[in-house]
Design a protein around this motif. Structure first.
Motif, PDB file in Angstrom:
ATOM      1  N   ASN A   1       0.810  -1.215   0.000  1.00 29.99           N
ATOM      2  CA  ASN A   1       0.000   0.000   0.000  1.00 29.99           C
ATOM      3  C   ASN A   1       0.842   1.262   0.000  1.00 29.99           C
ATOM      4  OD1 ASN A   1       1.041  -0.061   2.538  1.00 29.99           O
ATOM      5  ND2 ASN A   1      -0.927  -0.023   3.621  1.00 29.99           N
ATOM      6  N   GLY A   2       2.158   1.108  -0.129  1.00 27.11           N
ATOM      7  CA  GLY A   2       3.023   2.279  -0.220  1.00 27.11           C
ATOM      8  C   GLY A   2       3.220   3.002   1.091  1.00 27.11           C
ATOM      9  N   VAL A   3       2.899   2.375   2.224  1.00 25.70           N
ATOM     10  CA  VAL A   3       3.006   3.041   3.518  1.00 25.70           C
ATOM     11  C   VAL A   3       4.229   2.530   4.249  1.00 25.70           C
ATOM     12  CG1 VAL A   3       1.915   3.424   5.753  1.00 25.70           C
ATOM     13  CG2 VAL A   3       0.525   3.339   3.678  1.00 25.70           C
ATOM     14  N   VAL A   4       5.003   3.444   4.794  1.00 26.37           N
ATOM     15  CA  VAL A   4       6.132   3.100   5.644  1.00 26.37           C
ATOM     16  C   VAL A   4       5.944   3.845   6.943  1.00 26.37           C
ATOM     17  CG1 VAL A   4       8.628   3.076   5.888  1.00 26.37           C
ATOM     18  CG2 VAL A   4       7.615   2.884   3.627  1.00 26.37           C
ATOM     19  N   ALA A   5       5.838   3.143   8.064  1.00 24.38           N
ATOM     20  CA  ALA A   5       5.625   3.795   9.359  1.00 24.38           C
ATOM     21  C   ALA A   5       6.914   3.811  10.150  1.00 24.38           C
ATOM     22  CB  ALA A   5       4.544   3.071  10.149  1.00 24.38           C
ATOM     23  N   ALA A   6       7.199   4.919  10.799  1.00 27.52           N
ATOM     24  CA  ALA A   6       8.339   4.997  11.696  1.00 27.52           C
ATOM     25  C   ALA A   6       8.007   4.236  12.971  1.00 27.52           C
ATOM     26  CB  ALA A   6       8.649   6.455  12.010  1.00 27.52           C
ATOM     27  N   VAL A   7       8.963   4.195  13.879  1.00 31.27           N
ATOM     28  CA  VAL A   7       8.738   3.522  15.152  1.00 31.27           C
ATOM     29  C   VAL A   7       7.520   4.129  15.835  1.00 31.27           C
ATOM     30  CG1 VAL A   7       9.702   3.028  17.419  1.00 31.27           C
ATOM     31  CG2 VAL A   7      11.180   3.003  15.390  1.00 31.27           C
ATOM     32  N   LYS A   8       6.569   3.302  16.171  1.00 29.48           N
ATOM     33  CA  LYS A   8       5.335   3.784  16.794  1.00 29.48           C
ATOM     34  C   LYS A   8       5.598   4.043  18.271  1.00 29.48           C
ATOM     35  CE  LYS A   8       2.146   1.501  13.606  1.00 29.48           C
ATOM     36  NZ  LYS A   8       3.161   1.025  12.690  1.00 29.48           N
ATOM     37  N   SER A   9       5.347   5.247  18.705  1.00 23.09           N
ATOM     38  CA  SER A   9       5.611   5.604  20.088  1.00 23.09           C
ATOM     39  C   SER A   9       4.336   5.797  20.891  1.00 23.09           C
ATOM     40  CB  SER A   9       6.410   6.917  20.128  1.00 23.09           C
ATOM     41  OG  SER A   9       5.608   7.977  19.629  1.00 23.09           O
ATOM     42  N   GLY A  10       3.203   5.733  20.215  1.00 25.25           N
ATOM     43  CA  GLY A  10       1.949   6.032  20.889  1.00 25.25           C
ATOM     44  C   GLY A  10       1.649   7.510  20.940  1.00 25.25           C
ATOM     45  N   GLY A  11       2.566   8.320  20.421  1.00 26.43           N
ATOM     46  CA  GLY A  11       2.378   9.765  20.393  1.00 26.43           C
ATOM     47  C   GLY A  11       1.577  10.181  19.180  1.00 26.43           C
ATOM     48  N   PRO A  12       1.525  11.467  18.894  1.00 28.88           N
ATOM     49  CA  PRO A  12       0.762  11.956  17.734  1.00 28.88           C
ATOM     50  C   PRO A  12       1.317  11.423  16.428  1.00 28.88           C
ATOM     51  CG  PRO A  12       2.150  13.694  18.643  1.00 28.88           C
ATOM     52  CD  PRO A  12       2.208  12.558  19.611  1.00 28.88           C
ATOM     53  N   ARG A  13       0.438  11.279  15.447  1.00 29.79           N
ATOM     54  CA  ARG A  13       0.823  10.755  14.136  1.00 29.79           C
ATOM     55  C   ARG A  13       0.901  11.888  13.123  1.00 29.79           C
ATOM     56  NH1 ARG A  13      -3.170   7.299  11.960  1.00 29.79           N
ATOM     57  NH2 ARG A  13      -4.637   8.667  13.023  1.00 29.79           N
ATOM     58  N   TYR A  14       1.979  11.894  12.354  1.00 29.25           N
ATOM     59  CA  TYR A  14       2.195  12.899  11.318  1.00 29.25           C
ATOM     60  C   TYR A  14       2.416  12.182   9.980  1.00 29.25           C
ATOM     61  CZ  TYR A  14       2.918  16.269  15.083  1.00 29.25           C
ATOM     62  OH  TYR A  14       2.756  17.074  16.189  1.00 29.25           O
ATOM     63  N   GLY A  15       1.800  12.709   8.931  1.00 31.99           N
ATOM     64  CA  GLY A  15       1.922  12.100   7.618  1.00 31.99           C
ATOM     65  C   GLY A  15       2.888  12.843   6.717  1.00 31.99           C
ATOM     66  N   LEU A  16       3.580  12.078   5.880  1.00 28.33           N
ATOM     67  CA  LEU A  16       4.431  12.649   4.834  1.00 28.33           C
ATOM     68  C   LEU A  16       4.055  11.990   3.516  1.00 28.33           C
ATOM     69  CD1 LEU A  16       6.876  14.221   3.651  1.00 28.33           C
ATOM     70  CD2 LEU A  16       8.300  12.257   4.299  1.00 28.33           C
ATOM     71  N   SER A  17       3.633  12.798   2.555  1.00 28.80           N
ATOM     72  CA  SER A  17       3.353  12.319   1.209  1.00 28.80           C
ATOM     73  C   SER A  17       4.550  12.628   0.322  1.00 28.80           C
ATOM     74  CB  SER A  17       2.096  12.997   0.651  1.00 28.80           C
ATOM     75  OG  SER A  17       1.939  12.699  -0.722  1.00 28.80           O
ATOM     76  N   THR A  18       5.253  11.582  -0.122  1.00 25.19           N
ATOM     77  CA  THR A  18       6.444  11.770  -0.940  1.00 25.19           C
ATOM     78  C   THR A  18       6.107  11.619  -2.420  1.00 25.19           C
ATOM     79  OG1 THR A  18       7.195   9.471  -1.148  1.00 25.19           O
ATOM     80  CG2 THR A  18       7.731  10.637   0.906  1.00 25.19           C
ATOM     81  N   VAL A  19       6.966  12.184  -3.268  1.00 30.73           N
ATOM     82  CA  VAL A  19       6.778  12.026  -4.708  1.00 30.73           C
ATOM     83  C   VAL A  19       7.021  10.593  -5.139  1.00 30.73           C
ATOM     84  CG1 VAL A  19       7.355  14.421  -5.214  1.00 30.73           C
ATOM     85  CG2 VAL A  19       9.164  12.705  -5.202  1.00 30.73           C
ATOM     86  N   GLY A  20       7.847   9.870  -4.399  1.00 28.23           N
ATOM     87  CA  GLY A  20       8.152   8.482  -4.737  1.00 28.23           C
ATOM     88  C   GLY A  20       9.425   8.034  -4.051  1.00 28.23           C
ATOM     89  N   LEU A  21       9.348   6.957  -3.306  1.00 28.68           N
ATOM     90  CA  LEU A  21      10.523   6.482  -2.571  1.00 28.68           C
ATOM     91  C   LEU A  21      11.548   5.807  -3.471  1.00 28.68           C
ATOM     92  CD1 LEU A  21       8.715   5.192   0.632  1.00 28.68           C
ATOM     93  CD2 LEU A  21      10.233   7.168   0.437  1.00 28.68           C
ATOM     94  N   SER A  22      11.236   5.627  -4.748  1.00 28.60           N
ATOM     95  CA  SER A  22      12.249   5.132  -5.679  1.00 28.60           C
ATOM     96  C   SER A  22      13.270   6.216  -6.002  1.00 28.60           C
ATOM     97  CB  SER A  22      11.594   4.640  -6.967  1.00 28.60           C
ATOM     98  OG  SER A  22      10.912   5.694  -7.617  1.00 28.60           O
ATOM     99  N   PHE A  23      12.938   7.484  -5.701  1.00 26.67           N
ATOM    100  CA  PHE A  23      13.894   8.576  -5.861  1.00 26.67           C
ATOM    101  C   PHE A  23      14.722   8.673  -4.577  1.00 26.67           C
ATOM    102  CE2 PHE A  23      10.222  10.182  -8.442  1.00 26.67           C
ATOM    103  CZ  PHE A  23      10.838  10.070  -9.687  1.00 26.67           C
ATOM    104  N   PRO A  24      16.050   8.489  -4.643  1.00 27.73           N
ATOM    105  CA  PRO A  24      16.864   8.529  -3.427  1.00 27.73           C
ATOM    106  C   PRO A  24      16.714   9.835  -2.649  1.00 27.73           C
ATOM    107  CG  PRO A  24      18.136   7.607  -5.232  1.00 27.73           C
ATOM    108  CD  PRO A  24      16.854   8.108  -5.832  1.00 27.73           C
ATOM    109  N   PHE A  25      16.533  10.954  -3.340  1.00 25.55           N
ATOM    110  CA  PHE A  25      16.394  12.234  -2.649  1.00 25.55           C
ATOM    111  C   PHE A  25      15.119  12.233  -1.801  1.00 25.55           C
ATOM    112  CE2 PHE A  25      15.569  16.796  -2.216  1.00 25.55           C
ATOM    113  CZ  PHE A  25      16.842  17.293  -1.967  1.00 25.55           C
ATOM    114  N   ALA A  26      14.027  11.736  -2.371  1.00 24.68           N
ATOM    115  CA  ALA A  26      12.768  11.669  -1.627  1.00 24.68           C
ATOM    116  C   ALA A  26      12.879  10.695  -0.461  1.00 24.68           C
ATOM    117  CB  ALA A  26      11.628  11.255  -2.558  1.00 24.68           C
ATOM    118  N   ALA A  27      13.597   9.584  -0.662  1.00 28.87           N
ATOM    119  CA  ALA A  27      13.778   8.624   0.428  1.00 28.87           C
ATOM    120  C   ALA A  27      14.572   9.248   1.571  1.00 28.87           C
ATOM    121  CB  ALA A  27      14.488   7.380  -0.095  1.00 28.87           C
TER     122      ALA A  27
END
Length: 331
Positions: free
Chosen positions: A33-59
Motif C-alpha cells: 500500500n506504499g506506507v512506511v511507518a516509523a517507530v510507533k511511540s503512541g504519540g501523535p501521528r504525522y503524515g508525509l506524502s512523498t513524490v516516490g521512494l524510488s527517488f533517493p532524494f525523496a527517500a
C-alpha cells in the motif's frame, strides 16, 4: 581529455553505495500500500506524502522526517505517491480522513497542490510543503509561502540554479561563445523551470558568452541522464558543458561523455554520495550541496512546533573537487 576513469577501489566503493541505496529504498517501499511507518511511540501521528521512494532524494527526506518524529516521541506515516499525482491526492485525502496531527507534502504538481492545501484546511489538519513550493513556480517566490501552509521547508531552487550557473561560468571556454546543454528533470516538477532560470541568471550576471543549444529531460534518473546526453552528443558533439538539474542525471551523463570521448564539463545539483565520489575522482566538475534529511526534519518541526519561520531552509553552496569535502552526501 578531462575525464579519467575512477580508480578500481573507488569504483567498487561507488558500486556498494549504489547497491545499498537501492536496497534501502526497496525495503522502505516494500509495503503493497506504499506506507512506511516509523517507530510507533503512541504519540501523535504525522503524515508525509512523498513524490516516490524510488527517488533517493525523496527517500532521504522521508528518513529525516521519520527520524525527527521518533526523536519527538511521535509516529511518522510515510506515503509513496510513486510519481502519480492522482495517487498523491488520494493519499492526502486519506491522511486528512485519519485526522493526523499534521501533513507534510512533497508536491508532484505545485499548482494542483493548491487544492490539497484547501482540503487540509477544511479538514482542520495543518499542512506543510517540503522540497517544492505550492503555487505557480513561475510567479511565486520561494520565500512567499502559499497561504494556508504552516511552512515550506525547501531549498531556494532558483538560488540553486544560480550557484550552478556561477560555477559553470568559471568553466566555460574563453574567446568564443560556449555551447551548453541542459538535462532537465521531468515535466510538471517546478524545480525544472526554477533551476534553469537561476542557471541562466548567473551566466548572464557573469557576462558569460554562451548559447543553450539543447535541452532534454532526464527524468531525474541516471539512466535518463545518460540517454539524454547520448542523444545530444550524437547530434551536437561540440558541447562544452552539460548542466544536469540533478546529481543522478549527472552520473549518467558522465558515462555518456566518457563513452563519446567528449571534453564537455559536467555540473549537477544535489550533493549525492555518488556525485561527491565522482567529483573527487575527476569524473564530474561540481554540484550544489543539498541536505534532504535536513529538509525532512525541518518539515516535521514546522508541524510539531508552534510558531517559527514559515520559510525554512539552509545554505546550499556549490562545490568542486577543491571544496567537495564540505559537502556530506545524505542520499
Amino acid at each position: 581529455m578531462r575525464w579519467r576513469p575512477l580508480p578500481a577501489v573507488l569504483s567498487v566503493l561507488v558500486a556498494i553505495v549504489a547497491i545499498a541505496s537501492v536496497i534501502g529504498v526497496r525495503s522502505a517501499a516494500r509495503a503493497e500500500n506504499g506506507v512506511v511507518a516509523a517507530v510507533k511511540s503512541g504519540g501523535p501521528r504525522y503524515g508525509l506524502s512523498t513524490v516516490g521512494l524510488s527517488f533517493p532524494f525523496a527517500a532521504a527526506i522521508a528518513k529525516g522526517f521519520s527520524d525527527a518524529a521518533a526523536r519527538a516521541g511521535a509516529t511518522a506515516i510515510v506515503l509513496d505517491a510513486k510519481g502519480d499525482v492522482q495517487k498523491q491526492a488520494n493519499d492526502i485525502d486519506d491522511l486528512i480522513a485519519q485526522h493526523v496531527a499534521g501533513i507534510a507534502v512533497m508536491p508532484l504538481d505545485s499548482v494542483v497542490a493548491q487544492g490539497w492545501v484547501a482540503r487540509a484546511q477544511r479538514g482542520g489538519v495543518p499542512i506543510a510543503a517540503v522540497a517544492a513550493l505550492v503555487g505557480n513556480p513561475r510567479t511565486r517566490k520561494v520565500e512567499d509561502v502559499y497561504p494556508g501552509l504552516v511552512a515550506l521547508a525547501s531549498q531556494d531552487e532558483v538560488a540553486a540554479g544560480r550557484a550552478a550557473g556561477t560555477l559553470a561560468a568559471r568553466l566555460l571556454p574563453a574567446g568564443r561563445p560556449a555551447r551548453i546543454a541542459v538535462i532537465e528533470g521531468a515535466a510538471g516538477f517546478p524545480e525544472v523551470e526554477q533551476r534553469a532560470r537561476g542557471f541562466r541568471q548567473a551566466l548572464d550576471a557573469a557576462g558569460a558568452r554562451y548559447a543553450i543549444v539543447a535541452a532534454q529531460p532526464g527524468n531525474w534518473t541516471s539512466e535518463g541522464g545518460e540517454a539524454a546526453c547520448q542523444n545530444i552528443l550524437a547530434a551536437q558533439p561540440g558541447i562544452d558543458l552539460f548542466y544536469s538539474e540533478a546529481d543522478d542525471m549527472v552520473i549518467g551523463c558522465a558515462r555518456a561523455v566518457r563513452a563519446a570521448g567528449s571534453p564537455a564539463r559536467l555540473i549537477g545539483v544535489g550533493g549525492s554520495k555518488l556525485a561527491i565520489a565522482s567529483i573527487k575522482a575527476g569524473a564530474v566538475d561540481g554540484t550544489v550541496c543539498f541536505k534532504p534529511e535536513a529538509l525532512g526534519a525541518l518539515a516535521f518541526q514546522a508541524l510539531h512546533e508552534d510558531g517559527g519561520p514559515r520559510f525554512r531552509t539552509y545554505p546550499i553552496p556549490a562545490v568542486t573537487r577543491a571544496s567537495v569535502d564540505a559537502c556530506v552526501g545524505q542520499w
